[in-house]
Design a protein around this motif. Structure first.
Motif, PDB file in Angstrom:
ATOM      1  N   CYS A 152      81.483  73.761   7.508  1.00  0.00           N
ATOM      2  CA  CYS A 152      80.953  72.891   8.566  1.00  0.00           C
ATOM      3  C   CYS A 152      80.577  73.794   9.623  1.00  0.00           C
ATOM      4  N   LYS A 153      79.342  73.846   9.994  1.00  0.00           N
ATOM      5  CA  LYS A 153      78.632  74.473  11.326  1.00  0.00           C
ATOM      6  C   LYS A 153      78.941  73.160  12.488  1.00  0.00           C
ATOM      7  N   PRO A 154      79.198  73.724  13.816  1.00  0.00           N
ATOM      8  CA  PRO A 154      79.298  72.895  14.818  1.00  0.00           C
ATOM      9  C   PRO A 154      77.753  71.958  15.120  1.00  0.00           C
ATOM     10  N   CYS A 155      78.026  70.958  15.299  1.00  0.00           N
ATOM     11  CA  CYS A 155      76.745  70.103  15.621  1.00  0.00           C
ATOM     12  C   CYS A 155      76.893  69.162  16.866  1.00  0.00           C
ATOM     13  N   GLU A 156      76.148  69.570  18.103  1.00  0.00           N
ATOM     14  CA  GLU A 156      76.382  69.010  19.094  1.00  0.00           C
ATOM     15  C   GLU A 156      75.000  68.132  19.614  1.00  0.00           C
ATOM     16  N   GLY A 157      74.157  68.106  18.434  1.00  0.00           N
ATOM     17  CA  GLY A 157      73.016  67.095  18.868  1.00  0.00           C
ATOM     18  C   GLY A 157      71.804  68.110  18.969  1.00  0.00           C
ATOM     19  N   GLY A 158      70.684  67.437  19.383  1.00  0.00           N
ATOM     20  CA  GLY A 158      69.521  68.316  19.435  1.00  0.00           C
ATOM     21  C   GLY A 158      68.928  68.727  18.215  1.00  0.00           C
ATOM     22  N   VAL A 159      69.431  68.306  17.104  1.00  0.00           N
ATOM     23  CA  VAL A 159      68.847  68.485  15.593  1.00  0.00           C
ATOM     24  C   VAL A 159      68.325  67.021  15.201  1.00  0.00           C
ATOM     25  N   ALA A 160      67.517  67.042  14.260  1.00  0.00           N
ATOM     26  CA  ALA A 160      67.092  65.789  13.634  1.00  0.00           C
ATOM     27  C   ALA A 160      68.177  65.471  12.478  1.00  0.00           C
ATOM     28  N   PRO A 161      68.615  64.269  12.277  1.00  0.00           N
ATOM     29  CA  PRO A 161      69.364  64.037  10.934  1.00  0.00           C
ATOM     30  C   PRO A 161      68.630  64.549   9.800  1.00  0.00           C
ATOM     31  N   LEU A 162      69.184  64.433   8.654  1.00  0.00           N
ATOM     32  CA  LEU A 162      68.637  64.794   7.307  1.00  0.00           C
ATOM     33  C   LEU A 162      67.582  63.694   7.010  1.00  0.00           C
ATOM     34  N   THR A 163      66.442  63.799   6.383  1.00  0.00           N
ATOM     35  CA  THR A 163      65.737  62.959   6.107  1.00  0.00           C
ATOM     36  C   THR A 163      66.014  62.291   4.706  1.00  0.00           C
ATOM     37  N   ALA A 164      65.510  61.073   4.187  1.00  0.00           N
ATOM     38  CA  ALA A 164      65.819  60.677   2.911  1.00  0.00           C
ATOM     39  C   ALA A 164      65.530  61.427   1.727  1.00  0.00           C
ATOM     40  N   GLU A 165      64.498  62.089   2.067  1.00  0.00           N
ATOM     41  CA  GLU A 165      63.913  63.212   0.757  1.00  0.00           C
ATOM     42  C   GLU A 165      65.213  64.293   0.848  1.00  0.00           C
ATOM     43  N   GLN A 166      65.839  64.656   1.726  1.00  0.00           N
ATOM     44  CA  GLN A 166      66.661  65.752   2.106  1.00  0.00           C
ATOM     45  C   GLN A 166      68.309  65.187   1.408  1.00  0.00           C
ATOM     46  N   VAL A 167      68.412  63.842   1.698  1.00  0.00           N
ATOM     47  CA  VAL A 167      69.558  63.286   1.385  1.00  0.00           C
ATOM     48  C   VAL A 167      69.759  63.081  -0.211  1.00  0.00           C
TER      49      VAL A 167
ATOM     50  N   GLU B 142      74.319  68.405   6.971  1.00  0.00           N
ATOM     51  CA  GLU B 142      74.807  68.857   5.984  1.00  0.00           C
ATOM     52  C   GLU B 142      76.283  68.756   5.862  1.00  0.00           C
ATOM     53  N   ASN B 143      77.087  68.673   7.050  1.00  0.00           N
ATOM     54  CA  ASN B 143      78.359  68.668   7.372  1.00  0.00           C
ATOM     55  C   ASN B 143      78.920  67.542   6.644  1.00  0.00           C
ATOM     56  N   ASP B 144      78.358  66.367   6.651  1.00  0.00           N
ATOM     57  CA  ASP B 144      78.964  65.395   5.845  1.00  0.00           C
ATOM     58  C   ASP B 144      79.184  65.587   4.499  1.00  0.00           C
ATOM     59  N   PHE B 145      77.945  66.056   3.850  1.00  0.00           N
ATOM     60  CA  PHE B 145      78.433  66.262   2.496  1.00  0.00           C
ATOM     61  C   PHE B 145      79.037  67.470   2.138  1.00  0.00           C
TER      62      PHE B 145
END
Length: 109
Positions: free
Chosen positions: A9-24, A94-97
């Protein structure tokens, strides 16, 4: 073992969009028994007894701590529902997956 389970996992502190349905979609297909649950992904693991359930909960806590990405867990006598979401972006990353795949990999040990 799922390739995601080999990632870190890579640190995520916000500022990026969540994955789209197509990416999920393709990432979710690579995980056995996981499904969308609102903005999160979730899976219920079933066990024979309380001892096995708690052993899994403790192992899941250890994995999550090492990845610094922590799920919500609902624990019952012979089951544990695990839910991952990246709170900093109010959606999936991606961290969730990665963490979901690592929990599934516990059963391959």
């Amino acid at each position: 073992m799922n390739e995601l389970a080999r990632k870190k996992c890579k640190p995520c502190e916000g500022g990026v969009a969540p994955l789209t349905a197509e990416q999920v979609r393709p990432m979710l297909k690579g995980l056995d028994g996981w499904s969308r649950d609102g903005i999160a992904i979730a899976k219920t693991y079933k066990f024979s007894n309380y001892h096995e359930t708690m052993a899994f909960v403790n192992a899941a806590a250890w994995v999550s701590h090492r990845e610094d990405h922590h799920p919500d867990m609902l624990v019952g006598y012979n089951q544990c529902r695990v839910t991952y979401v990246t709170h900093a972006i109010n959606g999936l990353s991606e961290n969730d997956f990665i963490c979901a795949a690592k929990l599934d990999a516990l059963f391959e040990l």
